[in-house]
Design a protein around this motif. Structure first.
Motif, PDB file in Angstrom:
ATOM      1  N   VAL A  89      -9.646 -14.129  54.034  1.00  0.00           N
ATOM      2  CA  VAL A  89      -8.651 -14.781  52.551  1.00  0.00           C
ATOM      3  C   VAL A  89      -9.565 -16.546  52.723  1.00  0.00           C
ATOM      4  O   VAL A  89      -9.107 -16.491  53.906  1.00  0.00           O
ATOM      5  CB  VAL A  89      -7.800 -14.117  53.137  1.00  0.00           C
ATOM      6  N   HIS A  90      -9.176 -16.956  52.188  1.00  0.00           N
ATOM      7  CA  HIS A  90      -9.503 -18.531  51.674  1.00  0.00           C
ATOM      8  C   HIS A  90     -10.155 -19.516  53.509  1.00  0.00           C
ATOM      9  O   HIS A  90     -10.241 -19.708  53.783  1.00  0.00           O
ATOM     10  CB  HIS A  90      -8.281 -18.882  52.006  1.00  0.00           C
ATOM     11  N   GLY A  91     -11.436 -18.669  53.543  1.00  0.00           N
ATOM     12  CA  GLY A  91     -12.782 -18.732  54.642  1.00  0.00           C
ATOM     13  C   GLY A  91     -12.510 -18.063  55.486  1.00  0.00           C
ATOM     14  O   GLY A  91     -13.012 -18.354  56.651  1.00  0.00           O
ATOM     15  N   GLU A  92     -11.564 -17.815  56.114  1.00  0.00           N
ATOM     16  CA  GLU A  92     -11.266 -17.230  57.125  1.00  0.00           C
ATOM     17  C   GLU A  92     -10.782 -15.591  57.366  1.00  0.00           C
ATOM     18  O   GLU A  92     -10.651 -15.297  56.011  1.00  0.00           O
ATOM     19  CB  GLU A  92      -9.900 -17.428  57.781  1.00  0.00           C
ATOM     20  N   THR A  93     -11.123 -15.018  58.329  1.00  0.00           N
ATOM     21  CA  THR A  93     -11.192 -13.613  58.666  1.00  0.00           C
ATOM     22  C   THR A  93      -9.410 -13.419  59.383  1.00  0.00           C
ATOM     23  O   THR A  93      -9.028 -13.576  60.014  1.00  0.00           O
ATOM     24  CB  THR A  93     -12.033 -12.840  59.294  1.00  0.00           C
ATOM     25  N   ARG A  94      -8.865 -12.425  58.168  1.00  0.00           N
ATOM     26  CA  ARG A  94      -7.154 -12.151  58.511  1.00  0.00           C
ATOM     27  C   ARG A  94      -7.364 -10.493  59.255  1.00  0.00           C
ATOM     28  O   ARG A  94      -7.890  -9.901  58.133  1.00  0.00           O
ATOM     29  CB  ARG A  94      -6.226 -12.393  57.588  1.00  0.00           C
ATOM     30  N   MET A  95      -6.414  -9.952  60.137  1.00  0.00           N
ATOM     31  CA  MET A  95      -5.957  -8.802  60.707  1.00  0.00           C
ATOM     32  C   MET A  95      -4.496  -8.320  60.722  1.00  0.00           C
ATOM     33  O   MET A  95      -4.297  -9.482  60.948  1.00  0.00           O
ATOM     34  CB  MET A  95      -7.442  -8.750  61.477  1.00  0.00           C
ATOM     35  N   LEU A  96      -5.012  -7.094  60.088  1.00  0.00           N
ATOM     36  CA  LEU A  96      -3.112  -6.635  60.734  1.00  0.00           C
ATOM     37  C   LEU A  96      -3.660  -5.563  61.088  1.00  0.00           C
ATOM     38  O   LEU A  96      -4.270  -4.847  61.324  1.00  0.00           O
ATOM     39  CB  LEU A  96      -2.141  -6.898  59.550  1.00  0.00           C
ATOM     40  N   ASN A  97      -2.901  -5.721  62.757  1.00  0.00           N
ATOM     41  CA  ASN A  97      -2.761  -4.798  63.517  1.00  0.00           C
ATOM     42  C   ASN A  97      -1.773  -4.149  63.664  1.00  0.00           C
ATOM     43  O   ASN A  97      -0.574  -4.826  64.584  1.00  0.00           O
ATOM     44  CB  ASN A  97      -3.179  -5.172  64.586  1.00  0.00           C
ATOM     45  N   LEU A  98      -1.306  -2.700  63.371  1.00  0.00           N
ATOM     46  CA  LEU A  98      -0.001  -2.345  63.407  1.00  0.00           C
ATOM     47  C   LEU A  98       0.233  -0.935  64.859  1.00  0.00           C
ATOM     48  O   LEU A  98      -0.130   0.050  64.335  1.00  0.00           O
ATOM     49  CB  LEU A  98       0.492  -1.545  62.308  1.00  0.00           C
ATOM     50  N   HIS A  99       0.909  -1.173  65.496  1.00  0.00           N
ATOM     51  CA  HIS A  99       1.361  -0.331  66.310  1.00  0.00           C
ATOM     52  C   HIS A  99       2.520   0.561  65.802  1.00  0.00           C
ATOM     53  O   HIS A  99       3.588   0.399  65.910  1.00  0.00           O
ATOM     54  CB  HIS A  99       1.325  -0.954  67.872  1.00  0.00           C
ATOM     55  N   LEU A 100       2.325   2.226  65.993  1.00  0.00           N
ATOM     56  CA  LEU A 100       3.494   3.003  65.662  1.00  0.00           C
ATOM     57  C   LEU A 100       3.076   3.858  66.193  1.00  0.00           C
ATOM     58  O   LEU A 100       2.151   4.564  66.242  1.00  0.00           O
ATOM     59  CB  LEU A 100       3.764   2.908  63.848  1.00  0.00           C
ATOM     60  N   PRO A 101       4.576   4.968  66.024  1.00  0.00           N
ATOM     61  CA  PRO A 101       4.152   5.784  66.526  1.00  0.00           C
ATOM     62  C   PRO A 101       3.473   7.451  64.953  1.00  0.00           C
ATOM     63  O   PRO A 101       3.412   7.100  64.384  1.00  0.00           O
ATOM     64  CB  PRO A 101       5.608   6.941  66.103  1.00  0.00           C
ATOM     65  N   GLN A 102       2.894   8.172  66.452  1.00  0.00           N
ATOM     66  CA  GLN A 102       2.095   8.991  65.055  1.00  0.00           C
ATOM     67  C   GLN A 102       2.632   9.344  63.966  1.00  0.00           C
ATOM     68  O   GLN A 102       3.947  10.221  64.373  1.00  0.00           O
ATOM     69  CB  GLN A 102       1.333  10.158  65.994  1.00  0.00           C
ATOM     70  N   LEU A 103       1.707   9.586  62.614  1.00  0.00           N
ATOM     71  CA  LEU A 103       2.641  10.113  62.005  1.00  0.00           C
ATOM     72  C   LEU A 103       2.019  11.833  61.817  1.00  0.00           C
ATOM     73  O   LEU A 103       1.224  12.258  62.200  1.00  0.00           O
ATOM     74  CB  LEU A 103       2.603   9.933  60.130  1.00  0.00           C
ATOM     75  N   ARG A 104       3.034  12.506  61.247  1.00  0.00           N
ATOM     76  CA  ARG A 104       2.959  14.405  60.850  1.00  0.00           C
ATOM     77  C   ARG A 104       1.319  14.240  60.302  1.00  0.00           C
ATOM     78  O   ARG A 104       0.594  15.371  60.084  1.00  0.00           O
ATOM     79  CB  ARG A 104       3.576  14.676  60.750  1.00  0.00           C
ATOM     80  N   LYS A 105       1.934  13.116  59.110  1.00  0.00           N
ATOM     81  CA  LYS A 105       0.420  13.957  57.873  1.00  0.00           C
ATOM     82  C   LYS A 105      -0.227  12.371  57.681  1.00  0.00           C
ATOM     83  O   LYS A 105       0.258  10.940  57.451  1.00  0.00           O
ATOM     84  CB  LYS A 105       1.906  13.806  56.007  1.00  0.00           C
ATOM     85  N   LYS A 106      -1.523  12.417  58.331  1.00  0.00           N
ATOM     86  CA  LYS A 106      -2.352  11.077  58.524  1.00  0.00           C
ATOM     87  C   LYS A 106      -2.556  11.145  56.715  1.00  0.00           C
ATOM     88  O   LYS A 106      -2.882   9.701  57.270  1.00  0.00           O
ATOM     89  CB  LYS A 106      -4.229  12.196  58.409  1.00  0.00           C
ATOM     90  N   GLU A 107      -1.872  10.986  56.056  1.00  0.00           N
ATOM     91  CA  GLU A 107      -2.327  10.482  54.648  1.00  0.00           C
ATOM     92  C   GLU A 107      -1.665   9.193  54.561  1.00  0.00           C
ATOM     93  O   GLU A 107      -1.539   8.182  54.219  1.00  0.00           O
ATOM     94  CB  GLU A 107      -1.929  11.293  53.266  1.00  0.00           C
TER      95      GLU A 107
END
Length: 120
Positions: A89-107
């Motif tokens: 995005v706009h000449g740079e790589t942007r990353m979001l990393n979310l740590h969350l409790p495991q979900l029952r439904k992988k979808e």
């Protein structure tokens, strides 16, 4: 009972600044709060930070095609999952990393990844 977002002090990795926000319901313990990490890399290929994150997973990671330029999720332990999405995005790589409790439904991981990819 609502969810409260708490910005944490900025940090840094070897290659990029790190911004973190923790999300919690009233009275939730700090160590169980989901956290969203944001990084901006000047020259990284989007695959690099996403799959570097995957190296921290003790087991396999699951790529998520069609989300951002690179995306995956994997379990960190019996409680936590990490979900990483990156794009140029706009000449740079942007990353979001979310740590969350495991979900029952992988979808659910795919839905969250799509939302994060749209926000980058």
């Amino acid at each position: 009972m609502g969810i409260v977002a708490t910005e944490e002090p900025p940090g840094a990795t070897k290659t990029a600044p790190e911004y973190t926000c923790a999300y919690a319901t009233d009275g939730q313990r700090t160590e169980t709060r989901p956290r969203l990490y944001y990084f901006a890399f000047a020259k990284a290929n989007p695959n690099t930070p996403v799959f570097t994150t995957a190296e921290n997973c003790p087991g396999p990671n699951t790529p998520i095609p069609g989300v951002g330029d690179a995306a995956m999720y994997c379990d960190l332990d019996d409680y936590w999952t990490t979900l990483a999405v990156a794009k140029r995005v706009h000449g740079e790589t942007r990353m979001l990393n979310l740590h969350l409790p495991q979900l029952r439904k992988k979808e659910g991981y795919i839905q969250v990844a799509k939302l994060l990819g749209e926000r980058l």
